[in-house]
Design a protein around this motif. Sequence first.
Motif, short mmCIF file in Angstrom:
data_model
loop_
_atom_site.label_atom_id
_atom_site.label_comp_id
_atom_site.label_asym_id
_atom_site.label_seq_id
_atom_site.Cartn_x
_atom_site.Cartn_y
_atom_site.Cartn_z
N CYS A 102 1.63 -5.70 -3.88
CA CYS A 102 1.93 -6.14 -2.51
C CYS A 102 0.79 -5.72 -1.59
O CYS A 102 0.02 -4.82 -1.90
N ASN A 103 0.71 -6.40 -0.47
CA ASN A 103 -0.24 -6.00 0.57
C ASN A 103 0.31 -4.78 1.30
O ASN A 103 1.51 -4.54 1.31
N SER A 104 -0.57 -4.02 1.91
CA SER A 104 -0.13 -2.84 2.66
C SER A 104 0.41 -3.20 4.04
O SER A 104 1.03 -2.36 4.70
N GLU A 105 0.17 -4.45 4.47
CA GLU A 105 0.69 -4.91 5.76
C GLU A 105 1.93 -5.76 5.53
O GLU A 105 2.08 -6.41 4.49
N ASP A 106 2.80 -5.80 6.52
CA ASP A 106 4.04 -6.56 6.40
C ASP A 106 3.84 -8.05 6.63
O ASP A 106 4.65 -8.87 6.17
N ALA A 107 2.78 -8.43 7.33
CA ALA A 107 2.48 -9.84 7.61
C ALA A 107 1.06 -9.90 8.17
O ALA A 107 0.49 -8.88 8.54
N GLY A 108 0.49 -11.10 8.21
CA GLY A 108 -0.82 -11.23 8.83
C GLY A 108 -1.72 -12.21 8.11
O GLY A 108 -1.29 -12.95 7.21
N ALA A 109 -2.99 -12.22 8.51
CA ALA A 109 -3.98 -13.17 8.00
C ALA A 109 -4.58 -12.64 6.70
O ALA A 109 -5.73 -12.17 6.66
N PHE A 110 -3.80 -12.71 5.63
CA PHE A 110 -4.24 -12.22 4.32
C PHE A 110 -3.97 -13.33 3.30
O PHE A 110 -2.99 -13.29 2.54
N THR A 111 -4.85 -14.33 3.32
CA THR A 111 -4.65 -15.52 2.51
C THR A 111 -4.49 -15.16 1.03
O THR A 111 -5.30 -14.45 0.45
N GLY A 112 -3.42 -15.69 0.45
CA GLY A 112 -3.18 -15.49 -0.97
C GLY A 112 -2.38 -14.25 -1.32
O GLY A 112 -1.96 -14.10 -2.46
N ASP A 113 -2.19 -13.34 -0.37
CA ASP A 113 -1.47 -12.10 -0.66
C ASP A 113 0.03 -12.29 -0.49
O ASP A 113 0.50 -13.27 0.09
N ILE A 114 0.77 -11.33 -0.96
CA ILE A 114 2.22 -11.31 -0.83
C ILE A 114 2.63 -9.97 -0.24
O ILE A 114 2.10 -8.92 -0.64
N SER A 115 3.51 -10.00 0.74
CA SER A 115 3.91 -8.77 1.42
C SER A 115 5.18 -8.20 0.80
O SER A 115 5.94 -8.90 0.12
N ALA A 116 5.40 -6.92 1.05
CA ALA A 116 6.62 -6.28 0.55
C ALA A 116 7.88 -6.93 1.11
O ALA A 116 8.85 -7.13 0.36
N PRO A 117 7.94 -7.29 2.40
CA PRO A 117 9.13 -7.99 2.88
C PRO A 117 9.37 -9.33 2.18
O PRO A 117 10.52 -9.72 1.96
N MET A 118 8.29 -10.04 1.81
CA MET A 118 8.45 -11.28 1.07
C MET A 118 9.06 -11.01 -0.31
O MET A 118 9.93 -11.76 -0.78
N ILE A 119 8.61 -9.94 -0.94
CA ILE A 119 9.14 -9.57 -2.25
C ILE A 119 10.63 -9.25 -2.14
O ILE A 119 11.45 -9.72 -2.94
N ALA A 120 10.97 -8.44 -1.15
CA ALA A 120 12.38 -8.10 -0.94
C ALA A 120 13.21 -9.34 -0.64
O ALA A 120 14.35 -9.47 -1.11
N ASP A 121 12.65 -10.27 0.12
CA ASP A 121 13.36 -11.49 0.48
C ASP A 121 13.66 -12.35 -0.75
O ASP A 121 14.65 -13.10 -0.78
N SER A 122 12.82 -12.24 -1.77
CA SER A 122 13.04 -13.01 -3.00
C SER A 122 14.22 -12.48 -3.80
O SER A 122 14.71 -13.15 -4.70
N GLY A 123 14.63 -11.25 -3.49
CA GLY A 123 15.71 -10.62 -4.24
C GLY A 123 15.24 -9.52 -5.17
O GLY A 123 16.04 -8.85 -5.82
N ALA A 124 13.93 -9.32 -5.25
CA ALA A 124 13.37 -8.28 -6.12
C ALA A 124 13.60 -6.91 -5.51
O ALA A 124 13.80 -6.76 -4.29
N SER A 125 13.55 -5.87 -6.35
CA SER A 125 13.82 -4.52 -5.86
C SER A 125 12.74 -3.50 -6.18
O SER A 125 12.80 -2.37 -5.71
N TYR A 126 11.75 -3.88 -6.96
CA TYR A 126 10.64 -2.99 -7.33
C TYR A 126 9.31 -3.68 -7.04
O TYR A 126 9.24 -4.91 -6.98
N VAL A 127 8.25 -2.88 -6.95
CA VAL A 127 6.89 -3.43 -6.94
C VAL A 127 5.95 -2.41 -7.58
O VAL A 127 6.05 -1.21 -7.34
N ILE A 128 5.06 -2.91 -8.43
CA ILE A 128 4.02 -2.08 -9.04
C ILE A 128 2.86 -1.97 -8.06
O ILE A 128 2.44 -2.97 -7.48
N VAL A 129 2.35 -0.77 -7.88
CA VAL A 129 1.17 -0.57 -7.03
C VAL A 129 0.18 0.33 -7.77
O VAL A 129 0.58 1.20 -8.54
N GLY A 130 -1.11 0.08 -7.55
CA GLY A 130 -2.14 0.94 -8.10
C GLY A 130 -2.41 0.77 -9.58
O GLY A 130 -2.99 1.67 -10.21
#
Length: 249
Positions: free
Chosen positions: A64-92
């Motif tokens: 996920c991106n470190s920002e919740d929204a913004g001009a980051f073409t091609g990225d996916i934000s943590a709120p978008m992931i949560a909105d999909s119904g997912a509950s985890y995210v791998i980072v690093g």
Amino acid sequence: MRRKLAAGNWKMNGTGNALSELAELAQQVSPGDAETLICPPATLLFPACERMRGTPIVIGAQDCNSEDAGAFTGDISAPMIADSGASYVIVGHSERREGYGETDATVAAKTRAAWRAGLTAIICIGESGDDRAADKTLDIIADQLAGSVPDTATGENTVIAYEPIWAIGTGKVPSLDQIIEVHDFIRNSLITRFGAPQGTAIRLLYGGSVKPSNAAEIFTAENVDGALVGGASLKAADFTPIIKALSQS
């Protein structure tokens, strides 16, 4: 008690047809087994969540991106992931650290973004082959823990995955003694930093060429609470034996 976790990272693999593997996996896994997580490509997050609703399988994202929204073409934000119904995210993951130049500070920022969205972050750490050869493994792990794991980590919002870079996708696996050494070091470091209750509660996964043939031995290690599995998680027939071995450990 820390619940065992079998996490599958599909990486850049899988189109819509791969959802049939999820359906097969859901038939093989029971609620009494280890917690089972699949992290498919972002294109499959929503359909995977919908397909796995009401099953023991949970869904996560791979980054996920470190920002919740913004001009980051091609990225996916943590709120978008949560909105999909997912509950985890791998980072690093090492592939992000090496291929995209992500630093410990970047990983920590992504972790905090995951938490803001109500996601559990799986923070990946691990040494290179050169680090291992130079006997720097524990120094590297200590630095990554200090820089990548924010101060408010808990057993509820954080999982740590130790993945020796030289073992990922290579078929090479550290000895059981080496795995135990690193996982015990991580556990003791977390207890020293966060205190016994929280340091003990954070789950530790091993990742790096985990297969049905070696899973049971790896899971005998006291501080190995599960696995982060790559290629062997793509097929239910390969991942199910790993889940069952973990469930019985």
